[in-house]
Design a protein around this motif. Sequence first.
Motif: not given
Ligand SMILES: [Zn+2]
Length: 315
Positions: A165-166, A176, A178, A183
């Motif tokens: 996902g990243h 995102c 994160c 991402c």
């Molecule tokens: Zn991310």
Amino acid sequence: MKKFLCGVDLGGTKISTGIVDENGNIIKSIKIPTMAEKGPDVVIERIEESIYQVLKDTGLEMSNLKGIGIGSPGPLNAKKGIVISPPNLPHWSNVPIVEILSKRLGIEVRLENDANAAAIGEHLFGSGRGVDNFVYITVSTGIGGGVIIEGKLYSGENSNAAEIGHHTINFDGPRCNCGNYGCFEAYASGTAIARFAREGIEKGIKTKIKELAGEGEVKAEHVFEAAKLGDEFAKELVEKEAFYLGVGIANIMAFYNPRKIAIGGGVSAQWDMLYEKMMETVRKKALKPNAEVCEVVKAQLGENIGVLGAAALLL
Ligand SMILES: [Zn+2]
């Protein structure tokens, strides 16, 4: 006596625990609230209670189990059996869950992050059976994944491999969860679909999505529902979703060269609406030799994947 597996899918809102046979049939499973806000001591007690409950329900004893597998949100260290500090499990900080539970229950306990566990489950019991090079992707509120290389889970140096996902698909893109920008998850998760819909509504685009959401928050499911009703904006969003998925899948083919990629999670329920455009994008973007050998399928285990994946950790 035949040995059974016990799988525990530890989530931020619920704990799902099940007894599974070695062929991946669920004998019995239950769900209880995690009560994550009460911290790790209470949550671990609840895991124990859930295990005793399914044993009682099935008339089995601890000695009938081969062990207990736990799929937990990350970050965690699977080899050390430690859950580090998952955002959806507040107050957890380097909790040695494997040591605690194996001492208390007197049985082998294994830990893996939930997406990796799901990949093992799908590999052993679902669409990945017999596929040595296999990638599982879950697309729901976030995007996660697990990678099987030559029949074994590839977990990386500290259990953080396959953070699918990243990977960045646009360095100028939206922020995102994160903290990074652009991402795959920020474009192709269920949360992203809902965000794109809200942005359109804020700009004044007329769409059934708003009516379907009513007073509540706009969610990805409203977008798919509106698209099914012929709403133009929703159809555009679904097409975009399929495109972004295709971009990510083409990258994954380049990273791992799998024979099969299975997609699970809530968004995969809309498989028929996404498949064609997604594959058209894959064909355009993936390296030809990688695309030629790889089949993209909907994951088979559905909502049982959490429990089955955790149980599969023991095999
Ligand atoms: Zn991310």
